[in-house]
Design a protein around this motif. Structure first.
Motif, short mmCIF file in Angstrom:
data_model
loop_
_atom_site.label_atom_id
_atom_site.label_comp_id
_atom_site.label_asym_id
_atom_site.label_seq_id
_atom_site.Cartn_x
_atom_site.Cartn_y
_atom_site.Cartn_z
N ALA A 1 14.24 -0.26 -15.85
CA ALA A 1 13.50 -1.66 -14.80
C ALA A 1 14.51 -2.09 -14.14
O ALA A 1 13.84 -2.44 -13.33
CB ALA A 1 15.29 -2.50 -15.70
N ARG A 2 13.96 -1.16 -12.78
CA ARG A 2 14.97 -0.61 -11.53
C ARG A 2 14.33 0.85 -10.97
O ARG A 2 14.83 1.71 -12.05
CB ARG A 2 16.30 -1.19 -11.23
N VAL A 3 13.61 0.36 -9.45
CA VAL A 3 13.28 1.78 -9.42
C VAL A 3 13.20 1.59 -7.25
O VAL A 3 13.59 0.70 -7.55
CB VAL A 3 11.55 1.99 -9.57
N THR A 4 13.26 2.70 -7.46
CA THR A 4 12.97 3.44 -5.83
C THR A 4 12.29 3.99 -5.21
O THR A 4 11.87 4.66 -5.82
CB THR A 4 14.37 3.90 -4.80
N VAL A 5 11.42 3.62 -5.25
CA VAL A 5 9.99 4.56 -4.08
C VAL A 5 9.56 5.34 -3.32
O VAL A 5 10.36 3.87 -1.97
CB VAL A 5 8.68 3.74 -4.85
N GLU A 6 9.85 6.08 -2.27
CA GLU A 6 9.88 6.32 -1.02
C GLU A 6 7.43 6.79 -1.22
O GLU A 6 7.34 7.73 -1.95
CB GLU A 6 10.20 7.62 -1.03
N TYR A 7 7.24 6.36 0.37
CA TYR A 7 5.89 6.45 0.59
C TYR A 7 5.59 6.15 2.14
O TYR A 7 6.87 6.23 2.97
CB TYR A 7 5.32 5.35 -0.51
N GLU B 1 0.77 -1.10 0.14
CA GLU B 1 0.59 0.24 0.00
C GLU B 1 0.90 1.14 -0.12
O GLU B 1 1.39 1.05 1.11
CB GLU B 1 -1.02 -0.36 1.13
N LEU B 2 1.22 2.23 -0.53
CA LEU B 2 1.89 2.95 -1.25
C LEU B 2 1.17 4.50 -0.78
O LEU B 2 -0.26 4.91 -1.99
CB LEU B 2 2.25 3.04 -2.65
N VAL B 3 1.24 5.49 -0.43
CA VAL B 3 0.47 6.63 0.13
C VAL B 3 1.24 7.38 -0.11
O VAL B 3 2.55 7.69 0.19
CB VAL B 3 -0.14 7.38 1.27
N ASN B 4 0.94 8.57 -1.19
CA ASN B 4 1.72 9.84 -1.12
C ASN B 4 3.23 9.21 -2.02
O ASN B 4 4.40 9.16 -2.20
CB ASN B 4 2.38 10.33 -0.59
N PRO B 5 3.26 8.13 -3.27
CA PRO B 5 4.94 7.31 -3.48
C PRO B 5 5.24 8.35 -4.33
O PRO B 5 4.81 9.50 -5.17
CB PRO B 5 3.97 6.16 -3.97
N ILE B 6 6.72 8.55 -4.23
CA ILE B 6 7.41 9.31 -5.11
C ILE B 6 8.61 8.59 -5.87
O ILE B 6 9.52 7.93 -4.74
CB ILE B 6 7.93 10.23 -4.27
N ILE B 7 9.21 8.30 -6.57
CA ILE B 7 9.66 7.53 -7.40
C ILE B 7 11.08 8.55 -7.29
O ILE B 7 11.03 9.58 -8.21
CB ILE B 7 9.59 7.13 -9.32
N THR B 8 11.99 8.05 -7.00
CA THR B 8 13.61 9.02 -6.41
C THR B 8 14.48 7.88 -8.06
O THR B 8 15.19 8.98 -7.47
CB THR B 8 13.63 8.65 -4.90
N MET B 9 13.96 6.84 -7.57
CA MET B 9 16.12 6.57 -8.61
C MET B 9 15.17 5.77 -9.54
O MET B 9 13.97 4.75 -9.58
CB MET B 9 16.76 5.48 -7.41
N ARG B 10 15.43 5.56 -11.23
CA ARG B 10 15.01 5.00 -12.05
C ARG B 10 16.49 5.02 -12.71
O ARG B 10 17.45 5.51 -12.81
CB ARG B 10 14.10 5.66 -13.01
N ASP B 11 16.18 3.47 -13.04
CA ASP B 11 17.71 2.69 -13.66
C ASP B 11 17.60 1.21 -14.70
O ASP B 11 16.37 0.71 -14.51
CB ASP B 11 18.87 2.25 -12.39
N GLY B 12 17.97 1.89 -15.56
CA GLY B 12 17.93 0.85 -16.19
C GLY B 12 16.80 1.08 -17.77
O GLY B 12 16.05 1.99 -17.12
N SER B 13 16.39 0.41 -18.73
CA SER B 13 15.44 0.42 -19.44
C SER B 13 15.03 -0.89 -20.03
O SER B 13 16.22 -1.94 -20.65
CB SER B 13 15.66 0.78 -20.25
#
Length: 156
Positions: free
Chosen positions: A104-110, A71-83
């Protein structure tokens, strides 16, 4: 819990930028529960609040991996890597699938349902799903960014 109506492409709520949740309340937690029930009933792997007519930055995801329901509330993708390009569908665009280029890879803060800040790094289907659902929060559908689209009949 309740199964909510899933809005279809063309509904104005799907094109709006969703509003951040200022303070999580019992109402928001009930919405999270109802969204999860709705997603499972529709055989989906992700659902964003705008898809059920609530213009809020709330997402539920379950790609049936070790993470279970996220469950993600107010998610923000802070890193994107690859494609990578992969096939996507959407509960709001029934019977339409498309190839979409995503990180291909992400980091999300929520924020989780208990108002705790969290960070999650994901790859594969989970990374794709996080990006797809976060797009909904910005009023963007996968059909807006797909490199190709195809229609498939419903399976019995």
């Amino acid at each position: 819990m309740a199964i909510l109506e899933i809005k279809k492409a063309g509904d104005p709520v799907l094109k709006q930028v969703a509003v951040p949740v200022e303070r999580l309340t019992k109402w928001h937690r009930q919405l999270l529960d109802d969204m999860a029930e709705t997603m499972y009933a529709a055989n989906g792997v992700g659902l964003a609040a705008p898809q059920v007519g609530r213009s809020l930055r709330i997402v539920v995801i379950d790609v049936e991996d070790a993470n279970g329901l996220i469950e993600l509330v107010n998610p923000i993708i802070t890193m994107r890597d690859g494609s990578e390009v992969g096939s996507e569908g959407c509960l709001s665009v029934p019977q339409v699938y498309g190839d979409v280029e995503r990180a291909a890879r992400v980091t999300v803060e929520y924020t989780d349902r208990r108002s705790r800040r969290r960070t999650l790094t994901a790859e594969g289907l989970l990374a794709r799903c996080i990006q797809h659902e976060c797009d909904h929060l910005d009023g963007r559908l996968f059909i807006d960014i797909a490199v190709s689209l195809r229609k498939e009949e419903a399976k019995e």
